[in-house]
Design a protein around this motif. Sequence first.
Motif, PDB file in Angstrom:
ATOM      1  N   ALA A   2       0.831  -1.201   0.000  1.00  0.00           N
ATOM      2  CA  ALA A   2       0.000   0.000   0.000  1.00  0.00           C
ATOM      3  C   ALA A   2       0.864   1.250   0.000  1.00  0.00           C
ATOM      4  CB  ALA A   2      -0.906  -0.004   1.229  1.00  0.00           C
ATOM      5  N   ALA A   3       0.306   2.321  -0.539  1.00  0.00           N
ATOM      6  CA  ALA A   3       0.990   3.610  -0.531  1.00  0.00           C
ATOM      7  C   ALA A   3       1.194   4.085   0.905  1.00  0.00           C
ATOM      8  CB  ALA A   3       0.172   4.635  -1.313  1.00  0.00           C
ATOM      9  N   ARG A   4       2.130   4.985   1.071  1.00  0.00           N
ATOM     10  CA  ARG A   4       2.334   5.603   2.376  1.00  0.00           C
ATOM     11  C   ARG A   4       1.118   6.457   2.705  1.00  0.00           C
ATOM     12  NH1 ARG A   4       7.431   9.627   3.682  1.00  0.00           N
ATOM     13  NH2 ARG A   4       6.954  10.019   5.890  1.00  0.00           N
ATOM     14  N   ALA A   5       0.641   6.397   3.954  1.00  0.00           N
ATOM     15  CA  ALA A   5      -0.603   7.089   4.309  1.00  0.00           C
ATOM     16  C   ALA A   5      -0.473   8.608   4.196  1.00  0.00           C
ATOM     17  CB  ALA A   5      -1.029   6.704   5.719  1.00  0.00           C
ATOM     18  N   PHE A   6       0.624   9.178   4.717  1.00  0.00           N
ATOM     19  CA  PHE A   6       0.803  10.632   4.726  1.00  0.00           C
ATOM     20  C   PHE A   6       2.257  10.991   4.425  1.00  0.00           C
ATOM     21  CE2 PHE A   6      -2.670   9.840   7.765  1.00  0.00           C
ATOM     22  CZ  PHE A   6      -3.655  10.658   7.238  1.00  0.00           C
ATOM     23  N   ASP A   7       2.437  12.130   3.781  1.00  0.00           N
ATOM     24  CA  ASP A   7       3.769  12.696   3.586  1.00  0.00           C
ATOM     25  C   ASP A   7       4.039  13.845   4.557  1.00  0.00           C
ATOM     26  OD1 ASP A   7       4.467  10.979   1.505  1.00  0.00           O
ATOM     27  OD2 ASP A   7       3.477  12.244   0.012  1.00  0.00           O
ATOM     28  N   THR A   8       3.146  14.044   5.494  1.00  0.00           N
ATOM     29  CA  THR A   8       3.248  15.147   6.456  1.00  0.00           C
ATOM     30  C   THR A   8       4.530  15.039   7.278  1.00  0.00           C
ATOM     31  OG1 THR A   8       0.834  15.143   6.627  1.00  0.00           O
ATOM     32  CG2 THR A   8       2.054  16.321   8.342  1.00  0.00           C
ATOM     33  N   GLU A   9       5.229  16.150   7.421  1.00  0.00           N
ATOM     34  CA  GLU A   9       6.420  16.178   8.277  1.00  0.00           C
ATOM     35  C   GLU A   9       5.987  16.264   9.736  1.00  0.00           C
ATOM     36  OE1 GLU A   9       9.301  19.089   7.248  1.00  0.00           O
ATOM     37  OE2 GLU A   9       9.378  18.515   5.130  1.00  0.00           O
ATOM     38  N   VAL A  10       6.438  15.317  10.523  1.00  0.00           N
ATOM     39  CA  VAL A  10       6.079  15.259  11.936  1.00  0.00           C
ATOM     40  C   VAL A  10       7.346  15.343  12.774  1.00  0.00           C
ATOM     41  CG1 VAL A  10       5.005  13.879  13.755  1.00  0.00           C
ATOM     42  CG2 VAL A  10       4.047  13.853  11.436  1.00  0.00           C
ATOM     43  N   ALA A  11       7.401  16.320  13.674  1.00  0.00           N
ATOM     44  CA  ALA A  11       8.544  16.452  14.578  1.00  0.00           C
ATOM     45  C   ALA A  11       8.303  15.588  15.809  1.00  0.00           C
ATOM     46  CB  ALA A  11       8.727  17.913  14.982  1.00  0.00           C
ATOM     47  N   GLU A  12       9.327  14.880  16.230  1.00  0.00           N
ATOM     48  CA  GLU A  12       9.217  14.012  17.404  1.00  0.00           C
ATOM     49  C   GLU A  12      10.162  14.504  18.483  1.00  0.00           C
ATOM     50  OE1 GLU A  12       8.769   9.798  17.329  1.00  0.00           O
ATOM     51  OE2 GLU A  12       8.564   9.758  15.138  1.00  0.00           O
ATOM     52  N   THR A  13       9.592  14.931  19.598  1.00  0.00           N
ATOM     53  CA  THR A  13      10.369  15.270  20.791  1.00  0.00           C
ATOM     54  C   THR A  13       9.735  14.472  21.935  1.00  0.00           C
ATOM     55  OG1 THR A  13       8.946  17.209  21.148  1.00  0.00           O
ATOM     56  CG2 THR A  13      10.983  17.545  19.911  1.00  0.00           C
ATOM     57  N   GLU A  14       9.331  15.154  22.992  1.00  0.00           N
ATOM     58  CA  GLU A  14       8.542  14.459  24.016  1.00  0.00           C
ATOM     59  C   GLU A  14       7.096  14.317  23.558  1.00  0.00           C
ATOM     60  OE1 GLU A  14       8.302  18.815  24.656  1.00  0.00           O
ATOM     61  OE2 GLU A  14       9.924  17.369  24.322  1.00  0.00           O
ATOM     62  N   ALA A  15       6.786  14.933  22.401  1.00  0.00           N
ATOM     63  CA  ALA A  15       5.459  14.844  21.790  1.00  0.00           C
ATOM     64  C   ALA A  15       5.630  14.716  20.282  1.00  0.00           C
ATOM     65  CB  ALA A  15       4.636  16.085  22.136  1.00  0.00           C
ATOM     66  N   LEU A  16       4.550  14.394  19.584  1.00  0.00           N
ATOM     67  CA  LEU A  16       4.511  14.464  18.124  1.00  0.00           C
ATOM     68  C   LEU A  16       3.889  15.796  17.744  1.00  0.00           C
ATOM     69  CD1 LEU A  16       3.262  10.881  17.171  1.00  0.00           C
ATOM     70  CD2 LEU A  16       5.601  11.688  17.453  1.00  0.00           C
ATOM     71  N   ILE A  17       4.565  16.530  16.857  1.00  0.00           N
ATOM     72  CA  ILE A  17       4.118  17.884  16.514  1.00  0.00           C
ATOM     73  C   ILE A  17       3.995  17.987  15.002  1.00  0.00           C
ATOM     74  CG2 ILE A  17       4.617  20.340  16.700  1.00  0.00           C
ATOM     75  CD1 ILE A  17       6.391  19.642  19.131  1.00  0.00           C
ATOM     76  N   GLY A  18       2.817  18.354  14.536  1.00  0.00           N
ATOM     77  CA  GLY A  18       2.585  18.515  13.112  1.00  0.00           C
ATOM     78  C   GLY A  18       2.988  19.891  12.628  1.00  0.00           C
ATOM     79  N   PRO A  19       2.935  20.108  11.328  1.00  0.00           N
ATOM     80  CA  PRO A  19       3.291  21.407  10.770  1.00  0.00           C
ATOM     81  C   PRO A  19       2.191  22.443  10.989  1.00  0.00           C
ATOM     82  CG  PRO A  19       2.548  19.947   9.031  1.00  0.00           C
ATOM     83  CD  PRO A  19       2.576  19.127  10.284  1.00  0.00           C
ATOM     84  N   TRP A  20       2.561  23.722  10.856  1.00  0.00           N
ATOM     85  CA  TRP A  20       1.569  24.791  10.886  1.00  0.00           C
ATOM     86  C   TRP A  20       0.727  24.726   9.615  1.00  0.00           C
ATOM     87  CZ3 TRP A  20       0.690  27.319  15.244  1.00  0.00           C
ATOM     88  CH2 TRP A  20       1.716  27.403  16.194  1.00  0.00           C
ATOM     89  N   ARG A  21      -0.589  24.827   9.788  1.00  0.00           N
ATOM     90  CA  ARG A  21      -1.511  24.772   8.661  1.00  0.00           C
ATOM     91  C   ARG A  21      -2.548  25.891   8.769  1.00  0.00           C
ATOM     92  NH1 ARG A  21       1.462  21.584   5.404  1.00  0.00           N
ATOM     93  NH2 ARG A  21       1.204  19.334   5.766  1.00  0.00           N
TER      94      ARG A  21
END
Length: 316
Positions: A2-21
């Motif tokens: 299957a294709a990759r679900a998302f190409d979204t850049e996700v930052a991983e620290t003590e949390a998962l953080i998505g991009p500004w939208r």
Amino acid sequence: MAARAFDTEVAETEALIGPWRQPRQMLQAQTYDAHASIHDDATAQKLGFKGGTIEGPTHFSQFAPLGERLWGRAWFETGCLSAHYRSVCYEGEEVQAIVSKPLPGTSQCQIQMVKRDGTEVLRGTASAGDAPVATALETRLGELKPLTDPVILRDVKVAQTGKRQPVRMAFDQNMGDLYPFSLRQKLAVITENSPYYSGSDNPWGRPIIPMEMLSVLFQYRSKDDPLPAKGPAVGLFADQEIRLVKGPLFVGEEYEVEREVVALSGSRRTESAWVKTRVFDRAGAMVATMLLNMATLKDSYAPYEDEYRRLYGAGR
């Protein structure tokens, strides 16, 4: 494969953080009870808002890549977002989704969405599967004070159940007065798109409905069997939980929905009906649920003060 679900850049620290939208507003033409809604600029401004607001579940899409990063396929099959909306968001504003990592041995974590200036748009929980602890809204429901002296909701009762209604969502189907757009139009502007939403290159071999659009599907025919609330009046989503039980839900598939009032609550400005929607597939199995707090603004109901005095003998 299957294709990759998302190409979204996700930052991983003590949390998962998505991009500004910047979520897009698609409900400018929404109508219910033959009048415009909180998403219309003029109506919103009359009620003290800066303009038409972004509908709450629009924000759920930004959490999807974070949920998928944590739980993989299980996110699409048994994922749950449970959110209390804290402040409105307007088109052009940037927002960011944040998900804390679950503690070892658990399948639930805290979620938050913030604006650039730190304003909190929503907070709640995300989970996959049968979480052993209460979701954000399950906890909130247990802490509610019952609605007293109702005016707008005086004829609405807890445990009131509506008729089962068939619903479906095809790619080019306009979703009616409440949602005057199609899934294809939404996918053109959705904050986090996925090949899973538009094609069969996924683990289930069929296009699936994004979580934010499940809200649209579940509410699609709600005005065909409305609650006996007084109006016209303007409401907004104050709390919302969408839980997949046996997901995902598929584009073009027939489902049935049934709604039940599970609580009534109030605040200085609002009267709220908490409605649990249960969703069934063609075999009768429950595949998803939604808990929605539709908070109706007292000031938007023109005879509110007069009716309050008539019902309760004094001003509020």
